[in-house]
Scaffold this motif. Structure first.
Motif, PDB file in Angstrom:
ATOM      1  N   MET A   1       0.297 -13.509   9.482  1.00 19.29           N
ATOM      2  CA  MET A   1      -1.007 -12.834   9.383  1.00 19.29           C
ATOM      3  C   MET A   1      -0.920 -11.657   8.403  1.00 19.29           C
ATOM      4  SD  MET A   1      -3.217 -11.140  12.492  1.00 19.29           S
ATOM      5  CE  MET A   1      -2.681  -9.454  12.665  1.00 19.29           C
ATOM      6  N   TRP A   2      -1.959 -11.490   7.602  1.00 17.29           N
ATOM      7  CA  TRP A   2      -2.015 -10.344   6.696  1.00 17.29           C
ATOM      8  C   TRP A   2      -2.558  -9.120   7.430  1.00 17.29           C
ATOM      9  CZ3 TRP A   2      -0.008 -10.069   1.921  1.00 17.29           C
ATOM     10  CH2 TRP A   2       0.263 -11.267   1.242  1.00 17.29           C
ATOM     11  N   VAL A   3      -1.831  -8.015   7.313  1.00 16.34           N
ATOM     12  CA  VAL A   3      -2.320  -6.755   7.872  1.00 16.34           C
ATOM     13  C   VAL A   3      -2.568  -5.806   6.706  1.00 16.34           C
ATOM     14  CG1 VAL A   3      -1.801  -4.792   9.377  1.00 16.34           C
ATOM     15  CG2 VAL A   3      -0.995  -7.075  10.002  1.00 16.34           C
ATOM     16  N   LEU A   4      -3.775  -5.258   6.652  1.00 14.68           N
ATOM     17  CA  LEU A   4      -4.095  -4.256   5.631  1.00 14.68           C
ATOM     18  C   LEU A   4      -3.766  -2.880   6.198  1.00 14.68           C
ATOM     19  CD1 LEU A   4      -5.381  -3.274   2.956  1.00 14.68           C
ATOM     20  CD2 LEU A   4      -7.595  -3.316   4.123  1.00 14.68           C
ATOM     21  N   VAL A   5      -2.898  -2.155   5.492  1.00 12.71           N
ATOM     22  CA  VAL A   5      -2.495  -0.818   5.946  1.00 12.71           C
ATOM     23  C   VAL A   5      -3.089   0.197   4.986  1.00 12.71           C
ATOM     24  CG1 VAL A   5      -0.552   0.679   6.532  1.00 12.71           C
ATOM     25  CG2 VAL A   5      -0.339  -1.795   6.854  1.00 12.71           C
ATOM     26  N   THR A   6      -4.101   0.933   5.437  1.00 14.32           N
ATOM     27  CA  THR A   6      -4.668   1.975   4.576  1.00 14.32           C
ATOM     28  C   THR A   6      -3.768   3.214   4.693  1.00 14.32           C
ATOM     29  OG1 THR A   6      -6.074   3.168   6.148  1.00 14.32           O
ATOM     30  CG2 THR A   6      -6.980   1.102   5.238  1.00 14.32           C
ATOM     31  N   GLY A   7      -3.531   3.889   3.587  1.00 10.12           N
ATOM     32  CA  GLY A   7      -2.634   5.044   3.633  1.00 10.12           C
ATOM     33  C   GLY A   7      -1.196   4.618   3.891  1.00 10.12           C
ATOM     34  N   GLY A   8      -0.870   3.399   3.495  1.00  7.68           N
ATOM     35  CA  GLY A   8       0.443   2.814   3.814  1.00  7.68           C
ATOM     36  C   GLY A   8       1.598   3.379   3.010  1.00  7.68           C
ATOM     37  N   ALA A   9       1.301   4.203   1.985  1.00  2.00           N
ATOM     38  CA  ALA A   9       2.398   4.814   1.221  1.00  2.00           C
ATOM     39  C   ALA A   9       2.830   6.144   1.837  1.00  2.00           C
ATOM     40  CB  ALA A   9       1.975   5.019  -0.238  1.00  2.00           C
ATOM     41  N   GLY A  10       2.104   6.599   2.856  1.00  4.21           N
ATOM     42  CA  GLY A  10       2.386   7.907   3.462  1.00  4.21           C
ATOM     43  C   GLY A  10       3.535   7.856   4.463  1.00  4.21           C
ATOM     44  N   PHE A  11       3.720   8.985   5.138  1.00  2.00           N
ATOM     45  CA  PHE A  11       4.864   9.164   6.052  1.00  2.00           C
ATOM     46  C   PHE A  11       4.886   8.096   7.158  1.00  2.00           C
ATOM     47  CE2 PHE A  11       6.272  11.921   9.851  1.00  2.00           C
ATOM     48  CZ  PHE A  11       7.600  11.564   9.724  1.00  2.00           C
ATOM     49  N   ILE A  12       3.832   8.043   7.952  1.00  5.71           N
ATOM     50  CA  ILE A  12       3.824   7.088   9.069  1.00  5.71           C
ATOM     51  C   ILE A  12       3.581   5.672   8.533  1.00  5.71           C
ATOM     52  CG2 ILE A  12       2.818   6.557  11.321  1.00  5.71           C
ATOM     53  CD1 ILE A  12       1.851   9.515  11.430  1.00  5.71           C
ATOM     54  N   GLY A  13       2.775   5.589   7.471  1.00 12.31           N
ATOM     55  CA  GLY A  13       2.439   4.286   6.894  1.00 12.31           C
ATOM     56  C   GLY A  13       3.657   3.510   6.419  1.00 12.31           C
ATOM     57  N   THR A  14       4.570   4.156   5.676  1.00  9.12           N
ATOM     58  CA  THR A  14       5.725   3.416   5.148  1.00  9.12           C
ATOM     59  C   THR A  14       6.591   2.895   6.301  1.00  9.12           C
ATOM     60  OG1 THR A  14       6.814   5.547   4.862  1.00  9.12           O
ATOM     61  CG2 THR A  14       6.007   4.505   2.889  1.00  9.12           C
ATOM     62  N   HIS A  15       6.789   3.743   7.299  1.00  6.89           N
ATOM     63  CA  HIS A  15       7.605   3.304   8.436  1.00  6.89           C
ATOM     64  C   HIS A  15       6.934   2.131   9.164  1.00  6.89           C
ATOM     65  CE1 HIS A  15       9.456   7.241   7.650  1.00  6.89           C
ATOM     66  NE2 HIS A  15      10.538   6.703   8.175  1.00  6.89           N
ATOM     67  N   THR A  16       5.618   2.161   9.215  1.00 14.49           N
ATOM     68  CA  THR A  16       4.899   1.065   9.884  1.00 14.49           C
ATOM     69  C   THR A  16       4.970  -0.213   9.051  1.00 14.49           C
ATOM     70  OG1 THR A  16       3.469   2.680  10.953  1.00 14.49           O
ATOM     71  CG2 THR A  16       2.665   0.405  10.876  1.00 14.49           C
ATOM     72  N   CYS A  17       4.889  -0.078   7.724  1.00 16.58           N
ATOM     73  CA  CYS A  17       5.027  -1.270   6.859  1.00 16.58           C
ATOM     74  C   CYS A  17       6.365  -1.959   7.127  1.00 16.58           C
ATOM     75  CB  CYS A  17       4.944  -0.886   5.381  1.00 16.58           C
ATOM     76  SG  CYS A  17       3.297  -0.406   4.863  1.00 16.58           S
ATOM     77  N   ILE A  18       7.424  -1.163   7.245  1.00 19.93           N
ATOM     78  CA  ILE A  18       8.748  -1.743   7.493  1.00 19.93           C
ATOM     79  C   ILE A  18       8.739  -2.531   8.806  1.00 19.93           C
ATOM     80  CG2 ILE A  18      11.181  -1.208   8.013  1.00 19.93           C
ATOM     81  CD1 ILE A  18      10.851   1.282   6.202  1.00 19.93           C
ATOM     82  N   GLU A  19       8.206  -1.912   9.850  1.00 15.29           N
ATOM     83  CA  GLU A  19       8.193  -2.586  11.161  1.00 15.29           C
ATOM     84  C   GLU A  19       7.332  -3.844  11.126  1.00 15.29           C
ATOM     85  OE1 GLU A  19      10.203  -1.817  13.675  1.00 15.29           O
ATOM     86  OE2 GLU A  19      10.955  -0.143  12.476  1.00 15.29           O
ATOM     87  N   LEU A  20       6.213  -3.784  10.405  1.00 14.91           N
ATOM     88  CA  LEU A  20       5.341  -4.973  10.319  1.00 14.91           C
ATOM     89  C   LEU A  20       6.082  -6.108   9.622  1.00 14.91           C
ATOM     90  CD1 LEU A  20       1.957  -3.294   9.268  1.00 14.91           C
ATOM     91  CD2 LEU A  20       2.346  -4.585  11.386  1.00 14.91           C
TER      92      LEU A  20
END
Ligand code: NAD
Ligand code: WQD
Length: 336
Positions: A1-20
């Motif tokens: 599934m594709w997840v769109l992460v807004t603000g994904g380059a930020g502090f919490i966003g990057t860590h969440t991208c990794i987990e996703l």
């Protein structure tokens, strides 16, 4: 599934991208890089060995969002994009309302048009104001004292209205306590622009010698040592909470509101002591006046997160100190 992460380059966003990515999701990021660097996403690609689709755009730009939703079969959105500095929000309220509230309305309108109705929203413990008692439960009264906090509360209310209007929307409001720490690789972390407002980047910048000493805001609070008490949560645990929320999408009839914290409070002096013991680095400090708007004690009741999301934090305060320092010492100037 594709997840769109807004603000994904930020502090919490990057860590969440990794987990996703590590949980098998495909990730698209939209970020205007107003408070972040593209380098963070290059590093996510490198460490995970996965690709990320990146759009250097603003969530207030409908054309940009339309393009993303046209080209990708987005299943859910995690909405981090926003401005987050409390003091700046007092000086620039319109910017905060435009960016945070305007951006969210725009995003939801486009999601609605493409029939994508799953959203996880970054709210904040700031919506509780000064609680009468701790730990703080999700049903406690809400009170905000600055435009940043008000923008979060208004967005929560807008999302409630949206759910009332159309029950097909699956909405998770996640109220974060105090995220610190960094990915254990030392490749990702908090990279504030200018002098940090938040305590952990301030401590690590004192540790590395960028700043002279920590100014502790007040030593006459009603806590064990007089300094402010907070619920510090490791950013990797927080990121995992988002994956849990994505997995839970569609399992609830109603909108859900969940605290993401550890359930434990530590004072500023306890945090400084944990940092010194864990890293062996001495942090000189002095006590100064209380910072306006600060509260004495804030920590979460985390039972609902366990019940609804099956999620609980795992990392200790020492882990948070070790990983924050690892990031700072390997990247003395942040990403750039
Ligand atoms: P951050 O500033 O590192 O990340 C936010 C990202 O959003 C940045 O990369 C920024 O460039 C981007 N952005 C801002 N406005 C944008 C726009 N209009 N369009 C596209 N991108 C935009 O902050 P963070 O600490 O990762 O926080 C993420 C979210 O969590 C924010 O909404 C913040 O309010 C919320 N939050 C943070 C904390 C905290 O202490 N860090 C606590 C509670 C809630
Ligand atoms: C923590 C403790 C300070 C800096 C803020 C936002 C909140 C949320 C998280 C986004 C307090 C003390 C701090 C310093 C200090 N963000 N301190 N010297 O204020 O709990 O929360 O970030 O939603 O909305 O308000 O976090 O890290 O600024 O402060 O003594 O230089 O450290 O007084 O007790 P805070 P913080």
């Amino acid at each position: 599934m594709w997840v769109l992460v807004t603000g994904g380059a930020g502090f919490i966003g990057t860590h969440t991208c990794i987990e996703l990515l590590e949980n098998g999701y495909n990730v698209i990021v939209i970020d205007n890089l107003s408070n972040s660097s593209k380098i963070s996403l290059d590093r996510v690609r490198k460490i995970t060995g996965n690709s990320i689709e990146f759009f250097h755009d603003d969530v207030r730009d409908k054309d940009a969002l339309n393009k993303i939703f046209t080209n990708y079969d987005v299943g859910a959105v995690i909405h981090f994009a926003g401005l987050k500095a409390v003091g700046e929000s007092v000086a620039k309220p319109l910017e905060y309302y435009d960016n945070n509230i305007g951006g969210t309305i725009n995003l939801c309108q486009v999601m609605d048009a493409f029939n994508v109705k799953n959203i996880v929203f970054s709210s904040s413990a700031t919506v509780y104001g000064e609680p009468d008692v701790v730990p703080i439960k999700e049903n406690f009264p809400l009170a905000v004292t600055n435009p940043y906090g008000r923008s979060k509360l208004i967005i929560e209310e807008i999302l409630h209205d949206l759910h009332v209007s159309d029950k097909d929307w699956n909405i998770a409001l996640l109220r974060y306590f105090n995220p610190i720490g960094a990915h254990e690789s030392g490749l990702f972390g908090e990279d504030p622009m200018g002098t940090p407002n938040n305590i952990m980047p301030y401590i690590t910048q004192v540790g590395i010698g960028i700043l002279d000493k920590l100014k502790i805001f007040g030593n006459d609070y009603d806590t064990i040592d007089g300094t402010g008490m907070r619920d510090y949560i490791h950013v990797v645990d927080l990121a995992k909470g988002h994956v849990a929320a994505i997995k839970a999408m569609g399992s609830f009839d109603d909108i859900i509101t969940v605290n993401l914290g550890t359930g434990s409070g530590y004072t500023v002096l306890e945090l400084v002591n944990a940092f010194e013991v864990t890293t062996g680095i001495k942090i000189p400090y002095e006590f100064v006046e209380r910072r306006p708007g600060d509260i004495a004690r804030c920590y979460a009741d985390v039972s609902l997160a366990k019940e609804l999301l099956g999620w609980a934090s795992e990392k200790t305060l020492n882990d948070m100190c070790r990983d924050s320092w690892n990031w700072q010492s390997k990247n003395p100037n942040g990403y750039e």
